[in-house]
Design a protein around this motif. Sequence first.
Motif, PDB file in Angstrom:
ATOM      1  N   GLY A  12       3.267 177.714 -83.194  1.00  0.00           N
ATOM      2  CA  GLY A  12       4.494 177.890 -82.951  1.00  0.00           C
ATOM      3  C   GLY A  12       5.353 176.798 -83.108  1.00  0.00           C
ATOM      4  N   ARG A  13       6.300 175.727 -82.771  1.00  0.00           N
ATOM      5  CA  ARG A  13       7.352 175.188 -82.779  1.00  0.00           C
ATOM      6  C   ARG A  13       6.523 173.697 -84.258  1.00  0.00           C
ATOM      7  NH1 ARG A  13       9.644 173.688 -77.537  1.00  0.00           N
ATOM      8  NH2 ARG A  13       7.417 173.274 -77.127  1.00  0.00           N
ATOM      9  N   PRO A  14       8.032 173.834 -84.886  1.00  0.00           N
ATOM     10  CA  PRO A  14       7.272 172.878 -85.663  1.00  0.00           C
ATOM     11  C   PRO A  14       7.496 170.896 -85.351  1.00  0.00           C
ATOM     12  CG  PRO A  14       9.019 173.801 -86.599  1.00  0.00           C
ATOM     13  CD  PRO A  14       8.840 174.467 -85.674  1.00  0.00           C
ATOM     14  N   ASN A  15       8.132 171.115 -84.157  1.00  0.00           N
ATOM     15  CA  ASN A  15       8.449 169.840 -83.447  1.00  0.00           C
ATOM     16  C   ASN A  15       7.220 168.441 -83.134  1.00  0.00           C
ATOM     17  OD1 ASN A  15       8.932 171.822 -81.988  1.00  0.00           O
ATOM     18  ND2 ASN A  15       8.765 169.469 -80.430  1.00  0.00           N
ATOM     19  N   VAL A  16       6.105 169.871 -83.222  1.00  0.00           N
ATOM     20  CA  VAL A  16       4.780 169.489 -82.592  1.00  0.00           C
ATOM     21  C   VAL A  16       4.392 168.414 -83.704  1.00  0.00           C
ATOM     22  CG1 VAL A  16       2.861 169.943 -82.103  1.00  0.00           C
ATOM     23  CG2 VAL A  16       4.745 171.409 -81.145  1.00  0.00           C
ATOM     24  N   THR A  17       4.212 168.449 -84.417  1.00  0.00           N
ATOM     25  CA  THR A  17       4.212 168.145 -86.081  1.00  0.00           C
ATOM     26  C   THR A  17       4.567 166.368 -86.156  1.00  0.00           C
ATOM     27  OG1 THR A  17       4.035 170.000 -87.701  1.00  0.00           O
ATOM     28  CG2 THR A  17       3.918 167.774 -88.117  1.00  0.00           C
ATOM     29  N   ALA A  18       5.554 166.210 -85.424  1.00  0.00           N
ATOM     30  CA  ALA A  18       6.124 165.014 -85.486  1.00  0.00           C
ATOM     31  C   ALA A  18       5.571 164.041 -84.838  1.00  0.00           C
ATOM     32  CB  ALA A  18       7.449 164.886 -85.901  1.00  0.00           C
ATOM     33  N   ASP A  19       6.283 164.788 -83.378  1.00  0.00           N
ATOM     34  CA  ASP A  19       5.600 164.390 -82.251  1.00  0.00           C
ATOM     35  C   ASP A  19       3.685 164.190 -82.130  1.00  0.00           C
ATOM     36  OD1 ASP A  19       7.720 165.514 -80.967  1.00  0.00           O
ATOM     37  OD2 ASP A  19       7.168 166.952 -79.729  1.00  0.00           O
ATOM     38  N   ALA A  20       2.871 165.366 -82.851  1.00  0.00           N
ATOM     39  CA  ALA A  20       1.672 164.761 -82.498  1.00  0.00           C
ATOM     40  C   ALA A  20       1.386 163.606 -83.531  1.00  0.00           C
ATOM     41  CB  ALA A  20       0.644 165.805 -82.521  1.00  0.00           C
ATOM     42  N   ALA A  21       1.859 163.220 -84.758  1.00  0.00           N
ATOM     43  CA  ALA A  21       1.853 162.363 -85.563  1.00  0.00           C
ATOM     44  C   ALA A  21       2.274 161.024 -85.121  1.00  0.00           C
ATOM     45  CB  ALA A  21       2.651 162.521 -87.413  1.00  0.00           C
ATOM     46  N   ALA A  22       2.970 161.232 -84.983  1.00  0.00           N
ATOM     47  CA  ALA A  22       3.656 159.785 -83.731  1.00  0.00           C
ATOM     48  C   ALA A  22       2.848 159.693 -82.448  1.00  0.00           C
ATOM     49  CB  ALA A  22       4.972 159.969 -83.339  1.00  0.00           C
ATOM     50  N   LEU A  23       2.189 160.140 -81.743  1.00  0.00           N
ATOM     51  CA  LEU A  23       1.511 159.544 -80.427  1.00  0.00           C
ATOM     52  C   LEU A  23      -0.121 159.208 -80.820  1.00  0.00           C
ATOM     53  CD1 LEU A  23       2.099 162.916 -77.988  1.00  0.00           C
ATOM     54  CD2 LEU A  23       2.311 159.969 -77.592  1.00  0.00           C
ATOM     55  N   CYS A  24      -0.328 159.745 -82.053  1.00  0.00           N
ATOM     56  CA  CYS A  24      -1.647 159.772 -82.544  1.00  0.00           C
ATOM     57  C   CYS A  24      -1.331 158.457 -83.303  1.00  0.00           C
ATOM     58  CB  CYS A  24      -1.603 160.524 -83.444  1.00  0.00           C
ATOM     59  SG  CYS A  24      -2.930 162.001 -82.837  1.00  0.00           S
ATOM     60  N   LEU A  25      -0.242 158.182 -84.026  1.00  0.00           N
ATOM     61  CA  LEU A  25       0.041 156.561 -84.953  1.00  0.00           C
ATOM     62  C   LEU A  25      -0.458 155.392 -83.760  1.00  0.00           C
ATOM     63  CD1 LEU A  25       0.076 154.765 -86.967  1.00  0.00           C
ATOM     64  CD2 LEU A  25       3.262 155.480 -86.864  1.00  0.00           C
TER      65      LEU A  25
ATOM     66  N   PRO B 216      -1.623 165.514 -67.655  1.00  0.00           N
ATOM     67  CA  PRO B 216      -0.490 165.531 -68.861  1.00  0.00           C
ATOM     68  C   PRO B 216      -1.212 163.854 -69.919  1.00  0.00           C
ATOM     69  CG  PRO B 216       0.355 165.269 -67.247  1.00  0.00           C
ATOM     70  CD  PRO B 216      -0.607 165.376 -66.955  1.00  0.00           C
ATOM     71  N   MET B 217      -1.064 164.740 -71.122  1.00  0.00           N
ATOM     72  CA  MET B 217      -2.380 163.461 -71.989  1.00  0.00           C
ATOM     73  C   MET B 217      -1.116 162.509 -72.627  1.00  0.00           C
ATOM     74  SD  MET B 217      -5.001 166.124 -73.290  1.00  0.00           S
ATOM     75  CE  MET B 217      -5.447 164.780 -74.464  1.00  0.00           C
ATOM     76  N   GLY B 218      -0.993 161.545 -72.497  1.00  0.00           N
ATOM     77  CA  GLY B 218      -0.351 160.797 -73.186  1.00  0.00           C
ATOM     78  C   GLY B 218      -0.830 159.325 -74.414  1.00  0.00           C
ATOM     79  N   LEU B 219      -0.076 158.438 -74.114  1.00  0.00           N
ATOM     80  CA  LEU B 219      -1.065 157.620 -74.956  1.00  0.00           C
ATOM     81  C   LEU B 219      -2.810 157.379 -74.450  1.00  0.00           C
ATOM     82  CD1 LEU B 219       2.322 154.981 -76.216  1.00  0.00           C
ATOM     83  CD2 LEU B 219       0.559 156.577 -77.592  1.00  0.00           C
ATOM     84  N   PRO B 220      -2.859 156.946 -73.347  1.00  0.00           N
ATOM     85  CA  PRO B 220      -3.519 156.474 -72.736  1.00  0.00           C
ATOM     86  C   PRO B 220      -4.903 157.484 -73.452  1.00  0.00           C
ATOM     87  CG  PRO B 220      -1.894 155.589 -71.237  1.00  0.00           C
ATOM     88  CD  PRO B 220      -1.982 156.545 -72.108  1.00  0.00           C
ATOM     89  N   GLU B 221      -4.587 158.481 -72.976  1.00  0.00           N
ATOM     90  CA  GLU B 221      -5.396 159.629 -72.843  1.00  0.00           C
ATOM     91  C   GLU B 221      -5.804 160.073 -74.468  1.00  0.00           C
ATOM     92  OE1 GLU B 221      -4.124 159.199 -69.145  1.00  0.00           O
ATOM     93  OE2 GLU B 221      -2.731 159.912 -70.686  1.00  0.00           O
ATOM     94  N   MET B 222      -5.069 159.220 -75.163  1.00  0.00           N
ATOM     95  CA  MET B 222      -5.895 159.530 -77.063  1.00  0.00           C
ATOM     96  C   MET B 222      -6.441 157.893 -77.343  1.00  0.00           C
ATOM     97  SD  MET B 222      -3.543 161.841 -77.486  1.00  0.00           S
ATOM     98  CE  MET B 222      -3.142 161.894 -79.334  1.00  0.00           C
TER      99      MET B 222
END
Length: 434
Positions: A143-156, A414-420
């Motif tokens: 689906g939505r391409p905004n997930v691409t930036a969201d996921a990249a930011a959370l991982c970084l 909900p998986m935020g930064l600590p869950e990463m």
Amino acid sequence: MEATSCPPTTWEATSTMSDTEREVRAGAERARDAAADLAPLSRAVKDEALLAMAEALVSEAESIVAANAEDVERARAGGESEAMVDRLALTAERVGAVADAVRDVAELPDPVGEVVRGASLPNGLELRQVRVPLGVIGIIYEGRPNVTADAAALCLKSGNAALLRGSSSAYSSNSRIVEVLRGALQKTGLPADAVQLVPGTGRDSAQALMRARGLVDVLIPRGGGSLIRTVVTESTVPVIETGEGNCHVYVDASADTEMALAVAVNSKTQRLSTCNTAETLLVHTAVADRFLPRVLAALRDLGVTVHGDDRVRGYDDEAVPASEADWAAEYLSADLAVKVVDSLDDALAHIRRYSTGHTEAIVTDSQSAARRFVSLVDAAAVMVNASTRFTDGGQFGFGAEIGISTQKLHARGPMGLPEMTSTKYVVTGEGHLR
């Protein structure tokens, strides 16, 4: 004796791979190198990169929207509904909102290095358990391409390298967004390979990512039930299962019916297509006469089709007869299964049988009923007198989320930064010997 076969050499194993699998594994190897560079970075360095990524998205909005137009055109030509096209489409304003979400991630606390627990042992050793990045995170999403930036930011932000496998429907958009993000990383001196789009649009590229055990540390599927089941059953890489949401609202015998009406309607209709939307309403027989006519009328006025049992249909002959499939359904549409139950225990038994372990809610004025419900319902989130729609990283105050986990290992809800992150133990001594 019969000779036993030896495991293939690295060259032999590689020689049997398809070109796509070789390409995916090569990207994963580059991601491992990038992850090693990211792990020791300070929050200031990561935040600088995130802000650069946000600025790059804004400055390249025109090119991103142009790439997105190709995806939108293909979607319309393929007969996709306008609702699906709208989820896919980007405008300059929407790209700006994506950039704002990246900036929001920069504002969040950095989990890496946090001391989860520590102690001075009786023998004098100092023990600390600290948060560390997972490493290389693969994300397969729809689906939505905004997930691409969201996921990249959370991982970084959490010190991880991201391998992003979006849907073919958004391939042009995702490709351009990743190019922009990689360029921003390079300008700030961070490895571009910290963010990569998995090559290809066919099933073979997703399968190659799922088989990259040893190179990819964890996979996170984000999308519909079919996608999640495929990744869970086919992946050799460890998977954090994000969830289908067959969520229930149970209206107890002691419920305030005004509150129950508001909670039930909001849980179902505030947004139809999300995993935390209610799909089944259970009503105690003691309040059915007072509550069901009102809630059924309210749902009908909002365009919801009720799939009811025989007792529910006694209150509304327009209700569709509910089948076994309805009790198990994650509709993600203007449909709701409704059932009358004779007791709290009957409601619990129904939820235990059909729940996907995402979010379950009770509306009650009885503290004992609430305690029993909370203690016996097995779900990532349990709501008492509140809408199921609150199961969300932002609503919980966690900031952005990568998804909502319904499994029980490492991360749940909900998986935020600590869950990463994972943890490691740091033990400091003064020449201690055992």
